[in-house]
Write a protein that holds these residues in place. Sequence first.
Motif, short mmCIF file in Angstrom:
data_model
loop_
_atom_site.label_atom_id
_atom_site.label_comp_id
_atom_site.label_asym_id
_atom_site.label_seq_id
_atom_site.Cartn_x
_atom_site.Cartn_y
_atom_site.Cartn_z
N MET A 64 6.56 6.63 -5.04
CA MET A 64 6.34 6.03 -4.82
C MET A 64 5.67 5.41 -3.12
O MET A 64 5.26 4.00 -3.03
CB MET A 64 8.04 4.44 -4.66
N VAL A 68 2.51 3.05 -4.05
CA VAL A 68 2.65 1.92 -4.16
C VAL A 68 2.76 1.01 -2.54
O VAL A 68 2.66 -0.05 -2.12
CB VAL A 68 3.73 1.24 -4.67
N CYS A 69 3.71 1.77 -1.68
CA CYS A 69 4.63 0.87 -0.68
C CYS A 69 3.51 0.93 0.42
O CYS A 69 3.08 0.05 1.24
CB CYS A 69 5.90 1.78 -0.08
N CYS A 72 1.81 -2.79 0.12
CA CYS A 72 3.48 -3.47 0.17
C CYS A 72 3.29 -4.34 1.59
O CYS A 72 3.19 -4.19 2.73
CB CYS A 72 4.23 -3.55 0.05
N TYR A 74 5.30 -4.84 2.95
CA TYR A 74 6.51 -4.60 4.21
C TYR A 74 6.04 -3.19 5.05
O TYR A 74 6.82 -3.43 5.68
CB TYR A 74 7.90 -4.71 3.08
N CYS A 82 12.72 -2.96 3.64
CA CYS A 82 12.65 -2.93 2.56
C CYS A 82 13.54 -2.81 1.46
O CYS A 82 14.47 -2.35 2.73
CB CYS A 82 11.03 -3.17 0.92
N SER A 84 14.63 -1.23 -0.62
CA SER A 84 14.80 0.56 -0.79
C SER A 84 14.94 1.27 0.30
O SER A 84 15.01 2.54 0.65
CB SER A 84 14.51 0.87 -1.75
N LEU A 86 12.19 1.87 1.84
CA LEU A 86 10.97 2.96 1.61
C LEU A 86 9.80 2.89 2.14
O LEU A 86 8.49 3.60 2.49
CB LEU A 86 10.27 3.40 -0.34
N ASN A 87 9.63 1.38 2.63
CA ASN A 87 8.17 1.28 3.41
C ASN A 87 8.34 2.12 4.52
O ASN A 87 7.21 2.45 5.37
CB ASN A 87 8.04 -0.68 4.44
N PHE A 102 -2.15 -4.55 -4.63
CA PHE A 102 -0.66 -3.63 -4.69
C PHE A 102 -0.28 -3.73 -6.04
O PHE A 102 0.72 -3.25 -6.73
CB PHE A 102 0.50 -5.17 -3.60
N ARG A 105 0.48 -1.59 -9.47
CA ARG A 105 1.43 -0.98 -9.30
C ARG A 105 1.41 -1.18 -11.07
O ARG A 105 2.85 -0.70 -11.36
CB ARG A 105 2.34 -1.29 -8.42
S1 SF4 Z 1 9.22 -3.49 -1.46
FE1 SF4 Z 1 10.08 -1.60 -0.83
S2 SF4 Z 1 9.25 -0.47 -2.23
FE2 SF4 Z 1 9.28 -1.82 -3.11
S3 SF4 Z 1 7.00 -1.92 -2.64
FE3 SF4 Z 1 6.93 -2.35 -1.31
S4 SF4 Z 1 7.95 -1.23 0.83
FE4 SF4 Z 1 7.72 0.34 -1.64
#
Ligand code: SF4
Length: 184
Positions: A64, A68-69, A72, A74, A82, A84, A86-87, A102, A105
């Motif tokens: 992720m 993905v991130c 994003c 974030y 964000c 999670s 994870l950003n 984005f 995904r």
């Molecule tokens: S919200 Fe957070 S976990 Fe979801 S894609 Fe964006 S950065 Fe990644």
Amino acid sequence: MATGKSTSLYTRYTLSSVLIYNGATVAHYVLGGIGMMLGYGSWIGYVLGSLYLVFSFIEMYVHMPLRVCRNCVYYKLDNSRCISGLNLVSRKAVAEGSVKAFQNRAKGPVCPNNLYIASLIFPIIAIVPALILSFSALVVVILVVLIGLLLFRFFVIFPKIACLHCRAQNICPQARSMGFGKNT
Ligand code: SF4
């Protein structure tokens, strides 16, 4: 799911929200792995459970943020965190991507969205045959908790804690499928 009313969007989710999200995620993966190990008992259970643990943690906490991130919103926002967190990992690990990418995904059969959903549903499906082969009250409890965690995610975390306040909701396929972001 109601979305018409205006709700504040968070640049930085509270620590409690991040802990709830990651707590539910880690609990799901760990219980899923243990449930398969106990359910099947033999080496098959340990192999299946171990493979599931490796797959689920890599999918969420490596794949992720790397794939993905980076795309994003974030990732780009100053002082953001964000749901999670994870950003923050993504920023340290990879270069910034493109917001236009984005939506990828959710494209393709093995897209990150499908892998994410599979990581949540797989242990629930996999434990049922183990119970049919060899009943265990403990494994039944694990199965019930897993189903509870899944329902908690879909009916509480997503609509009331995560997607409701997410700044990516107007471009996130998952949020839009739940009706968020259509008026933004
Ligand atoms: S919200 Fe957070 S976990 Fe979801 S894609 Fe964006 S950065 Fe990644």
